[in-house]
Design a protein around this motif. Structure first.
Motif, PDB file in Angstrom:
ATOM      1  N   GLU A  50     -33.639  85.869-107.969  1.00 12.33           N
ATOM      2  CA  GLU A  50     -33.359  87.308-107.891  1.00 12.33           C
ATOM      3  C   GLU A  50     -31.987  87.575-107.278  1.00 12.33           C
ATOM      4  N   LEU A  51     -31.463  86.618-106.520  1.00 12.97           N
ATOM      5  CA  LEU A  51     -30.162  86.793-105.884  1.00 12.97           C
ATOM      6  C   LEU A  51     -29.012  86.446-106.812  1.00 12.97           C
ATOM      7  N   GLY A  55     -30.795  88.682-111.514  1.00 11.03           N
ATOM      8  CA  GLY A  55     -31.530  89.643-110.700  1.00 11.03           C
ATOM      9  C   GLY A  55     -31.078  91.070-110.904  1.00 11.03           C
ATOM     10  N   PRO A  61     -36.612  92.331-111.089  1.00  8.33           N
ATOM     11  CA  PRO A  61     -37.249  92.125-109.781  1.00  8.33           C
ATOM     12  C   PRO A  61     -38.747  92.427-109.788  1.00  8.33           C
ATOM     13  N   PHE A 151     -29.625  96.608-104.719  1.00  9.99           N
ATOM     14  CA  PHE A 151     -29.655  95.384-103.903  1.00  9.99           C
ATOM     15  C   PHE A 151     -30.792  95.347-102.878  1.00  9.99           C
ATOM     16  N   THR A 153     -33.990  94.960-103.226  1.00  7.17           N
ATOM     17  CA  THR A 153     -35.051  93.975-103.468  1.00  7.17           C
ATOM     18  C   THR A 153     -34.667  92.586-102.975  1.00  7.17           C
ATOM     19  N   SER A 154     -33.399  92.373-102.673  1.00  2.25           N
ATOM     20  CA  SER A 154     -32.973  91.046-102.216  1.00  2.25           C
ATOM     21  C   SER A 154     -33.572  90.700-100.854  1.00  2.25           C
ATOM     22  N   ILE A 158     -35.462  87.167-100.191  1.00  2.80           N
ATOM     23  CA  ILE A 158     -34.912  86.166 -99.274  1.00  2.80           C
ATOM     24  C   ILE A 158     -35.981  85.680 -98.311  1.00  2.80           C
TER      25      ILE A 158
END
Length: 200
Positions: A50-51, A55, A61, A151, A153-154, A158
């Motif tokens: 996803e990153l 993504g 996502p 961004f 959802t990052s 993580i």
């Protein structure tokens, strides 16, 4: 452990093999490529995707969150193998974009393999694993609404990757870091959604 050196890089290599020489790659093929490796690798590698550039595809996502949720529920219930609904498995991704994302991950995986190892194993045991599953599911619930915020959802992904790496390397310190990160990610996601709703 010695046999785990190169573990993450080997997993990225297997995903590359599953994606090569075709225009589209089924999500189910990527899941199958990870299945024999176990839950830790899946929870380590899939969130990291996803990153990468893939993504940024709208809806990806959420699709990833659904895939991870099906895997985590199986882990929580004690099943040995993965499962995902057929409508998820049949979804296609552009092979070139998948390969680009995996090439982006390769140097990251090499650095991770060189640094991580078995530590404080009791926090990566059955109890820690079950607790992590519950926390991961809570994190995954935040992903669909967070897609509305660039961004955002990052953060959850993580943290899920940290849990996956903790399970892969039996690294209890990473598991503890995952629990701390989950609290921050959930609180941050809630604040972001409230702030976004208030500004509308």
């Amino acid at each position: 452990m010695k046999q785990q050196q190169g573990a993450l890089t080997d997993i990225v290599d297997e995903l590359e093999q599953a994606s090569r020489n075709q225009d589209k790659v089924q999500v189910g093929h990527l899941i199958d490529a990870l299945d024999h490796r176990g839950y830790g690798p899946a929870l380590a590698v899939l969130p990291l995707i996803e990153l990468t550039p893939i993504g940024g595809i709208p809806g990806f996502p959420t699709l990833l969150a659904l895939t991870l949720a099906s895997i985590v529920i199986r882990l929580l219930m004690g099943y040995e193998h993965f499962w995902a609904p057929q409508w998820v498995r049949r979804r296609h991704l552009d092979s070139d974009k998948v390969m680009t994302s995996l090439e982006w991950l390769k140097p990251v995986s090499l650095r991770i393999d060189a640094k991580l190892h078995e530590r404080v194993k009791r926090f990566a045991g059955p109890t820690g694993r079950r607790a992590a599953c519950i926390v991961i599911l809570l994190l995954l619930l935040t992903v669909p609404p967070l897609e509305l915020i660039p961004f955002a959802t990052s953060g959850p992904m993580i943290v899920i990757a940290i849990f996956g790496l903790g399970l892969l390397y039996r690294d209890g310190l990473l598991m503890l870091l995952g629990f701390a990160g989950a609290a921050i990610a959930i609180a941050g996601g809630a604040w972001g959604l409230l702030a976004g709703g208030g500004s509308g």
